[in-house]
Design an enzyme around this catalytic site. Structure first.
Site, PDB file in Angstrom:
ATOM      1  N   GLU A 117       0.828  -1.215   0.000  1.00 18.03           N
ATOM      2  CA  GLU A 117       0.000   0.000   0.000  1.00 18.03           C
ATOM      3  C   GLU A 117       0.861   1.262   0.000  1.00 18.03           C
ATOM      4  O   GLU A 117       0.347   2.348   0.255  1.00 18.03           O
ATOM      5  CB  GLU A 117      -0.944   0.012   1.219  1.00 18.03           C
ATOM      6  CG  GLU A 117      -1.852  -1.191   1.361  1.00 18.03           C
ATOM      7  CD  GLU A 117      -2.920  -1.319   0.278  1.00 18.03           C
ATOM      8  OE1 GLU A 117      -2.928  -0.502  -0.666  1.00 18.03           O
ATOM      9  OE2 GLU A 117      -3.725  -2.255   0.369  1.00 18.03           O
ATOM     10  N   HIS A 141      -2.703   2.361   8.206  1.00 14.92           N
ATOM     11  CA  HIS A 141      -3.802   1.536   7.696  1.00 14.92           C
ATOM     12  C   HIS A 141      -3.952   0.320   8.594  1.00 14.92           C
ATOM     13  O   HIS A 141      -2.977  -0.403   8.826  1.00 14.92           O
ATOM     14  CB  HIS A 141      -3.488   1.101   6.257  1.00 14.92           C
ATOM     15  CG  HIS A 141      -4.365  -0.002   5.754  1.00 14.92           C
ATOM     16  ND1 HIS A 141      -5.736   0.076   5.746  1.00 14.92           N
ATOM     17  CD2 HIS A 141      -4.068  -1.219   5.231  1.00 14.92           C
ATOM     18  CE1 HIS A 141      -6.232  -1.040   5.233  1.00 14.92           C
ATOM     19  NE2 HIS A 141      -5.240  -1.854   4.923  1.00 14.92           N
ATOM     20  N   HIS A 143      -6.817  -3.012   9.937  1.00 12.41           N
ATOM     21  CA  HIS A 143      -8.033  -3.789   9.657  1.00 12.41           C
ATOM     22  C   HIS A 143      -8.904  -3.766  10.911  1.00 12.41           C
ATOM     23  O   HIS A 143      -9.055  -4.774  11.604  1.00 12.41           O
ATOM     24  CB  HIS A 143      -7.652  -5.207   9.237  1.00 12.41           C
ATOM     25  CG  HIS A 143      -6.933  -5.267   7.921  1.00 12.41           C
ATOM     26  ND1 HIS A 143      -6.490  -6.444   7.369  1.00 12.41           N
ATOM     27  CD2 HIS A 143      -6.615  -4.298   7.028  1.00 12.41           C
ATOM     28  CE1 HIS A 143      -5.907  -6.186   6.201  1.00 12.41           C
ATOM     29  NE2 HIS A 143      -5.958  -4.886   5.967  1.00 12.41           N
ATOM     30  N   GLU A 171     -17.177  12.062  22.164  1.00 13.44           N
ATOM     31  CA  GLU A 171     -15.935  12.773  21.822  1.00 13.44           C
ATOM     32  C   GLU A 171     -15.686  12.833  20.304  1.00 13.44           C
ATOM     33  O   GLU A 171     -14.842  13.621  19.859  1.00 13.44           O
ATOM     34  CB  GLU A 171     -14.731  12.084  22.471  1.00 13.44           C
ATOM     35  CG  GLU A 171     -14.845  11.910  23.987  1.00 13.44           C
ATOM     36  CD  GLU A 171     -14.614  13.205  24.760  1.00 13.44           C
ATOM     37  OE1 GLU A 171     -13.678  13.924  24.422  1.00 13.44           O
ATOM     38  OE2 GLU A 171     -15.401  13.487  25.693  1.00 13.44           O
ATOM     39  N   HIS A 212     -12.701  -3.651   4.018  1.00  4.17           N
ATOM     40  CA  HIS A 212     -11.258  -3.813   4.111  1.00  4.17           C
ATOM     41  C   HIS A 212     -10.666  -3.178   5.384  1.00  4.17           C
ATOM     42  O   HIS A 212      -9.993  -3.874   6.134  1.00  4.17           O
ATOM     43  CB  HIS A 212     -10.593  -3.229   2.847  1.00  4.17           C
ATOM     44  CG  HIS A 212      -9.122  -3.439   2.792  1.00  4.17           C
ATOM     45  ND1 HIS A 212      -8.416  -3.553   1.612  1.00  4.17           N
ATOM     46  CD2 HIS A 212      -8.184  -3.532   3.770  1.00  4.17           C
ATOM     47  CE1 HIS A 212      -7.131  -3.735   1.874  1.00  4.17           C
ATOM     48  NE2 HIS A 212      -6.963  -3.720   3.176  1.00  4.17           N
TER      49      HIS A 212
END
Ligand code: 13P
Ligand code: ZN
Length: 275
Positions: A117, A141, A143, A171, A212
């Site tokens: 990525e 990133h 999951h 919040e 994803h």
């Protein structure tokens, strides 16, 4: 003294471990990049390889990242292994003067490569660096389980996700008052998903990839991790609420309540997402 004693490398490793402990990084899932300061590069340079490796084209380009250095997790590498085995699990890459290629200067030992990525991280860095006047340094990133689960039932719109998350933890409007972006399901790891995500990151600090995971940005490890943690916690609450009530929500934080939070905390809520 070792490269792993340098603050930016230490912070990077700690964040990988924190994400692993949250359960967001099964197998090789997720990736992290950090845009180094000049001081970071100077501190790490004595540990760089005597000869940098080959330049590799990324398929994306950004003028404002030419000559930058990034710490990155490796493709196919496990967050679980970053702390015990950093040299094989992560590395440092340099970007060329054209802003379209990287080369490894430290780590990623024995043929490892930066995360698949990297194009998405790179384009997000470019957009967030511009959007924050250079303050943004971290792209992450993960999951995140409950965020992913919600992408099976909520409309895949920025508005639906922003509202659901704002209403599920008091919040949230303070932490991401602009909301979150949502990308449709796409094949991971290429230029297309990189461009789609970076379009969202022009407006938002975070983008959700349908079925994803989550992409977040921040000026430092604490802020970026805190944003992912806040979004995932809120998603978890919403998942529990929907599961408990069979879809019935008896009461929630109303739009005027959201406006009241924004007023008292001095943030500008994205009015496009309020009724
Ligand atoms: P990498 O192992 O290449 O970082 O890929 C993991 C991932 O989460 C892809 O989206
Ligand atoms: Zn992923």
């Amino acid at each position: 003294m070792a490269i792993t004693d340098i603050a930016c490398v230490k912070g990077f490793i700690r964040m990988c471990n924190d994400g692993w402990l949250q359960g967001w990084h099964e197998r090789n899932g997720g990736n992290l990049t950090y845009r180094m300061t000049e001081e970071d590069v100077a501190a790490c340079r004595p540990y760089f390889d005597a000869t940098p490796r080959e330049w590799v084209k990324m398929g994306v380009q950004a003028d404002n990242l030419a000559g930058e250095y990034f710490i990155t997790t490796g493709s196919g590498k496990y967050f679980r292994n970053v702390e015990p085995d950093p040299i094989h699990s992560m590395g440092i890459v340099e970007i060329n003067a054209a802003g379209d290629s990287w080369r490894i200067v430290w780590g990623l030992a024995d043929g490892a490569k930066p995360t698949s990525e990297f194009p998405s991280h790179f384009m997000n860095h470019s957009v967030r660096k511009a959007a924050t006047g250079g303050a943004n340094r971290v792209i992450y990133h993960c999951h995140a389980t409950n965020v992913i689960a919600l992408t099976y039932i909520l409309p895949l719109t920025d508005r639906a996700f922003s509202r659901a998350l704002w209403q599920s933890a008091t919040e949230c409007p303070v932490v991401f008052p602009e909301g979150v972006g949502v990308c449709p399901w796409m094949v991971p790891g290429g230029a297309d998903i990189a461009m789609a995500t970076s379009e969202k990151m022009k407006t938002y600090q975070a983008a959700i990839w349908a079925q994803h995971g989550l992409f977040v940005s921040g000026p430092d490890f604490d802020t970026a991790f805190g944003l992912a943690h806040t979004i995932e916690k809120s998603a978890e609450i919403y998942v529990k609420v929907l599961s408990m009530g069979g879809g019935l929500i008896r009461q929630t934080i109303e739009d005027d309540d959201l406006r009241a939070i924004a007023r008292d905390f001095g943030v500008q809520l994205n009015e496009d997402f309020l009724d």
